[in-house]
Motif scaffolding. Structure first.
Motif, short mmCIF file in Angstrom:
data_model
loop_
_atom_site.label_atom_id
_atom_site.label_comp_id
_atom_site.label_asym_id
_atom_site.label_seq_id
_atom_site.Cartn_x
_atom_site.Cartn_y
_atom_site.Cartn_z
N GLY A 63 -8.73 7.54 -6.27
CA GLY A 63 -9.65 6.60 -7.14
C GLY A 63 -8.77 5.27 -7.70
N ILE A 64 -7.58 5.61 -8.28
CA ILE A 64 -7.07 4.55 -8.85
C ILE A 64 -6.17 3.53 -7.58
N ALA A 65 -5.90 4.44 -6.74
CA ALA A 65 -5.32 3.50 -5.49
C ALA A 65 -6.39 2.58 -5.03
N PHE A 66 -7.65 2.76 -4.99
CA PHE A 66 -8.68 2.02 -4.37
C PHE A 66 -8.67 0.60 -5.43
N LEU A 67 -8.67 0.96 -6.66
CA LEU A 67 -8.82 0.06 -7.73
C LEU A 67 -7.74 -0.81 -7.59
N VAL A 68 -6.45 -0.42 -7.33
CA VAL A 68 -5.18 -1.17 -7.23
C VAL A 68 -5.16 -2.23 -6.10
N ILE A 69 -5.88 -1.35 -4.84
CA ILE A 69 -5.87 -2.46 -3.81
C ILE A 69 -6.83 -3.55 -4.09
N VAL A 70 -7.69 -3.38 -4.69
CA VAL A 70 -8.93 -4.25 -4.80
C VAL A 70 -8.52 -5.40 -5.63
N TYR A 71 -8.00 -4.92 -6.97
CA TYR A 71 -7.56 -5.80 -7.92
C TYR A 71 -6.15 -6.18 -8.12
N VAL A 72 -5.47 -5.39 -7.83
CA VAL A 72 -3.92 -6.13 -7.84
C VAL A 72 -3.20 -6.23 -6.60
N LEU A 73 -3.76 -5.78 -5.49
CA LEU A 73 -2.72 -5.99 -4.13
C LEU A 73 -3.94 -6.36 -3.19
N PRO A 74 -4.85 -7.23 -3.32
CA PRO A 74 -5.57 -7.62 -2.05
C PRO A 74 -4.80 -8.21 -0.85
N GLY A 75 -4.76 -7.60 0.20
CA GLY A 75 -3.95 -7.98 1.38
C GLY A 75 -2.79 -7.00 1.64
N GLY A 76 -2.52 -6.15 0.47
CA GLY A 76 -1.49 -5.12 0.43
C GLY A 76 -0.14 -5.62 0.29
N PHE A 77 0.88 -4.68 0.50
CA PHE A 77 2.20 -5.30 0.20
C PHE A 77 2.49 -6.54 1.28
N VAL A 78 1.82 -6.43 2.27
CA VAL A 78 2.07 -7.67 3.36
C VAL A 78 1.84 -8.86 2.54
N GLY A 79 0.33 -8.79 1.81
CA GLY A 79 0.01 -9.89 1.38
C GLY A 79 0.84 -10.65 0.07
N LEU A 80 1.23 -9.60 -0.52
CA LEU A 80 2.48 -9.68 -1.37
C LEU A 80 3.44 -10.42 -1.00
N MET A 81 4.10 -9.83 -0.11
CA MET A 81 5.51 -10.49 0.61
C MET A 81 5.04 -11.85 0.80
N ASP A 82 3.96 -12.03 1.46
CA ASP A 82 3.70 -13.31 1.99
C ASP A 82 3.74 -14.33 0.52
N ARG A 83 3.11 -13.79 -0.15
CA ARG A 83 2.89 -14.79 -1.56
C ARG A 83 4.07 -15.27 -1.98
N VAL A 84 5.01 -14.27 -2.09
CA VAL A 84 6.48 -14.04 -2.60
C VAL A 84 7.19 -15.35 -1.74
N THR A 85 7.20 -15.03 -0.43
CA THR A 85 8.02 -15.81 0.31
C THR A 85 7.20 -17.36 0.45
N ALA A 86 6.26 -17.58 0.15
CA ALA A 86 5.28 -18.92 0.19
C ALA A 86 6.11 -19.41 -1.18
N ARG A 87 6.18 -18.78 -2.41
CA ARG A 87 6.47 -19.30 -3.41
C ARG A 87 8.03 -19.54 -3.28
N ILE A 88 8.86 -18.83 -2.63
CA ILE A 88 10.21 -19.21 -2.55
C ILE A 88 10.72 -20.46 -1.86
N ASN A 89 9.72 -20.72 -0.71
CA ASN A 89 9.79 -21.70 0.24
C ASN A 89 9.50 -23.03 -0.47
N GLN A 90 8.37 -22.75 -1.37
CA GLN A 90 7.77 -24.13 -2.16
C GLN A 90 9.03 -24.33 -3.10
N GLN A 91 9.53 -23.33 -4.03
CA GLN A 91 10.54 -23.81 -4.88
C GLN A 91 11.65 -24.52 -4.02
#
Lengths: 311, 288
Positions: free
Chosen positions: A280-308
Motif C-alpha cells: 500500500g505504501i509503495a503505491f502511495l510513494v509512486i503516486v505522490y513522491v516518484l511519478p515516473g519512477g526512478f527513471v523520471g527522477l533520474m531525468d529530472r536530476v540530469t535536466a537540473r544538472i544540465n541546466q546549471q
C-alpha cells in the motif's frame, strides 16, 4: 533494418550483461540463486508489463491470470509433452487470452480495462476450482527433473527475448503508433491509427510472457492449486515494480524490480503480516513522491544538472 | 421464487454499496478502489459494537455514518484533491486515482489485519426466520434490505429535490460548466466523496449482519460495486438500483443452482455482456 553504432554498443553491452547473469548458478546454488530466480521472474513480468502499460498508460492487473494459466499448462501436460513445447503452448494460450480480453475492453476507457483485468485472475480461479470440485480432482503435483539453475536459465532466456522484443517494438511502426496513442488517443485516432488494434496487439506480449513465466516456474512449486497459481498479489507486485522503476524506458522496470524484491523479501521474512502495508505504501510513494519512477527522477536530476552547467 | 426474493434482498444491500461508489466516481471523478475496505471497516464497527456492548447494528450505523463521512472527507481533501489539481487530463486523473486508492486499499487491509487478525468475523443478529410469500427468510436480510431502501430513497430524493443535490448532479453531468454557473466544485466533490464513503460504510454494517466478512474481503465488494456502477451507467441512480438487484438475483441463482464458488465469475460474465453490447450501461446514453 540499419543499426547505428549506439545500437550495436547497446546490443553488445546487453549480451555481456546476460552472460554475466548466466554465470550466477555456477557461483551459488542456494540463497542467491533463489533470489536470482525471483528477481529475473519479476524482471520478465515487469518489463513485459511496461511494454504495454508504459506507452498506453492502461494499468493491467491481469498478470496473475496469465501466470496461473501458464502454471496449469505445465501442470497438466508435463507427463506427455516435452517442457519446451509446454512453454510455447503457454505462450500461445496467453496471447490468445490477452487478445480476447483486449478485444472486449480496450475499445473502452482505461477504467473498464483495470476493473476487468483486476477480476480476471479471480474469474479463472473460480472456474478452475469449480471444475476441480466437480471432477473430484484436487491440486496438481508437478514432479519434474528440473532444478533451480535450469529454471533460472530458462527465465534468463525469456528475459533476453522480452528485452529484444521491446527493443524491436520501440523501433517499429507499432511502437511509434503507441507513443502517439499514449500522448493523446484522440489525436492518434484522427491521424488514421487503428488504436484498438495497436493496443490489442501489444497487450498480447505481456499476456504471452506471463503465461510462459508461469509455465517455467510451475516445477518450482511442486504442488499447484488455484489459490496458489492465481494469487492476485502477483499482479500488484508487477505493477509496483514496473512503475517504481519507470515504465517510460525499456530498462526502467529493472530499477524497480531489484530494490522492491529485496525489500519485500526482507519484510515478508521478518514481518509476514505487514506485506500488504508495504504494498500500500509503495503505491502511495509512486503516486505522490516518484511519478515516473526512478527513471523520471533520474531525468529530472540530469535536466537540473544540465541546466546549471549551461547557465 | 425463493431464489428471486433472496436475490432481491441481497441486491438491495448491493444497491446501497454501489450508490456510495457511484457518488464517488460519478461526482468526485475518483474511481475509489478502497471502497470495499470502507465497507469492511463499517462491518467491523458493527461487529465490535454488537459483541462488546450489545449495540444493535441498526443503531451502530448512526456512529458509522458520521465517522466514515469524516474519514472519507479527510482522504479526499488530503490525498485526492492534489491529484485532481495536478492532473492534466481525465486519463491521468484516472490512472493516478486508481493507483492512489489501490494504495489506500492495501493500507486499509494491512491495518485491519494487524488490529483484528485475518479471521472471519460474524455475529448472530436477528437470525430468526420471517415469512414472506410462503417461504421463510432471515430477518436480518429483510431488515437490511428495508434499511437500504430507506437510505437509497432518501439519497434519491435529496439528489433530485435539494439545491445541493442539483449542484451535485450538475457536476456529474458537466464539471467544467458547473464551475461557470457558480457551483463550488471543489467543496461539493469532497462532500460527494465523503457521502459516498458514509453510504458504503453503512452498507458494510448492514451486510455484516448476515454475511461473514474478513479483513481482505473488501476487494470482492469493490469489484461487485464497480460492476454494478458500470452496468447501470455511471452517475445514474436508477440504473445502479436495477443493476444491483439484477446482480443479487443472478448471484443467488448461480450459487443455489450451480456452485456458491462461482458468484464472482457469474458477475463477470454479466459484466462482459454489458461491455460487449451496451458499454454505456443499461440506462446510459450513447456517447460517440
Amino acid at each position: 533494418m540499419s543499426l547505428t553504432s549506439v545500437d550495436i554498443r547497446t546490443l553488445v553491452l546487453a549480451g555481456l550483461a546476460l552472460a554475466i547473469c548466466a554465470g550466477l548458478p555456477l557461483i551459488d546454488q542456494g540463497y542467491w540463486l533463489g533470489l536470482g530466480v525471483t528477481v529475473i521472474m519479476f524482471t520478465v513480468l515487469a518489463t513485459s508489463w511496461a511494454l504495454f502499460s508504459g506507452p498506453t498508460h492502461y494499468i493491467s492487473l491481469a498478470t496473475a491470470a496469465f501466470f496461473g494459466v501458464g502454471t496449469y499448462v505445465t501442470g497438466l501436460g508435463f507427463d506427455t509433452l516435452p517442457f519446451w513445447s509446454l512453454v510455447g503452448i503457454a505462450g500461445i494460450i496467453g496471447a490468445v487470452l490477452a487478445a480476447l480480453v483486449g478485444l472486449a475492453t480496450l475499445r473502452l476507457s482505461g477504467v473498464y480495462f483495470v476493473i476487468f483485468t483486476l477480476g480476471l485472475a479471480e474469474l479463472v480461479r473460480q472456474v478452475i476450482t469449480w471444475v476441480q470440485n466437480s471432477t473430484g480432482a484436487r491440486g496438481l503435483y508437478v514432479l519434474m527433473d528440473l532444478d533451480e539453475a535450469d529454471i533460472y536459465w530458462w527465465l534468463l532466456g525469456l528475459a533476453a527475448a522480452v528485452f529484444l522484443t521491446g527493443w524491436l517494438v520501440g523501433r517499429s511502426r507499432l511502437g511509434f503508433a503507441l507513443r502517439i496513442i499514449g500522448d493523446d488517443e484522440t489525436v492518434a485516432a484522427h491521424s488514421g491509427i487503428n488504436t484498438a488494434r495497436a493496443k490489442v496487439l501489444l497487450f498480447m506480449v505481456p499476456g504471452a510472457v506471463a503465461a510462459m513465466t508461469g509455465a517455467i516456474l510451475a516445477p518450482r512449486y511442486v504442488y499447484i492449486e488455484p489459490s496458489l497459481a492465481f494469487a492476485p498479489i502477483l499482479s500488484f507486485q508487477v505493477v509496483i515494480m514496473g512503475l517504481l522503476g519507470g515504465a517510460s524506458r525499456l530498462w526502467g522496470p529493472l530499477l524497480g524490480v531489484i530494490p522492491f524484491t529485496i525489500l519485500l523479501e526482507t519484510v515478508s521474512s521478518n514481518f509476514p503480516n505487514q506485506t500488504t502495508l508495504v504494498i500500500g505504501i509503495a503505491f502511495l510513494v509512486i503516486v505522490y513522491v516518484l511519478p515516473g519512477g526512478f527513471v523520471g527522477l533520474m531525468d529530472r536530476v540530469t535536466a537540473r544538472i544540465n541546466q546549471q552547467g549551461g547557465s | 421464487m425463493e431464489i428471486l426474493i433472496t436475490g432481491l434482498l441481497l441486491g438491495g444491500t448491493y444497491a446501497l454499496i454501489a450508490m456510495g461508489l457511484n457518488l464517488q466516481y460519478g461526482v468526485a471523478r475518483i474511481m475509489n478502489l478502497a471502497n470495499g475496505e470502507i465497507l469492511v471497516a463499517g462491518g467491523y464497527v458493527a461487529f465490535i459494537a454488537y459483541t462488546a456492548a450489545q449495540l444493535s447494528p441498526l443503531l451502530t450505523i448512526f456512529i458509522v455514518a458520521p465517522l466514515a463521512f469524516g474519514i472519507n472527507w479527510l482522504i479526499y481533501r488530503i490525498m485526492l484533491q492534489p491529484l485532481v489539481t495536478r492532473a492534466k487530463n481525465r486519463g491521468q486523473l484516472e490512472t493516478d486515482s486508481i493507483l492512489a486508492t489501490f494504495g489506500l486499499s492495501f493500507i486499509g487491509v494491512g491495518l485491519m489485519l494487524s488490529f483484528f487478525g485475518g479471521d472471519y468475523f460474524s455475529y448472530s443478529f436477528m437470525a430468526v426466520p420471517v415469512e414472506l410469500l410462503g417461504n421463510s427468510y432471515g430477518a436480518n436480510r429483510a431488515i437490511s434490505f428495508a434499511m437500504a431502501v430507506v437510505i437509497c430513497g432518501a439519497l434519491y430524493i435529496w439528489l433530485n429535490r435539494s439545491r445541493a443535490g442539483l449542484s451535485i448532479r450538475a457536476i456529474a453531468t458537466a464539471p467544467a460548466s458547473a464551475r461557470l454557473v457558480g457551483i463550488d466544485v471543489k467543496r461539493l466533490s469532497a462532500l460527494a466523496f465523503a457521502l459516498g464513503g458514509a453510504v458504503t460504510a453503512v452498507g458494510g454494517a448492514l451486510i455484516s449482519t448476515y454475511l461473514t466478512l474478513d479483513a481482505s474481503t473488501g476487494v470482492v465488494f469493490t469489484l461487485k460495486a464497480l460492476i454494478i456502477v458500470i452496468m447501470g451507467g455511471v452517475g445514474d441512480v436508477r440504473g445502479t438500483i436495477v443493476a444491483a438487484l439484477l446482480l443479487g438475483v443472478l448471484e443467488t441463482t448461480v450459487a443455489t443452482l450451480i456452485d456458491p464458488g462461482l458468484t464472482l465469475a457469474a458477475a463477470y460474465v454479466m459484466f462482459l455482456g454489458i461491455l460487449l453490447f451496451r458499454p454505456q450501461g443499461l440506462f446510459g446514453k450513447k456517447t460517440t
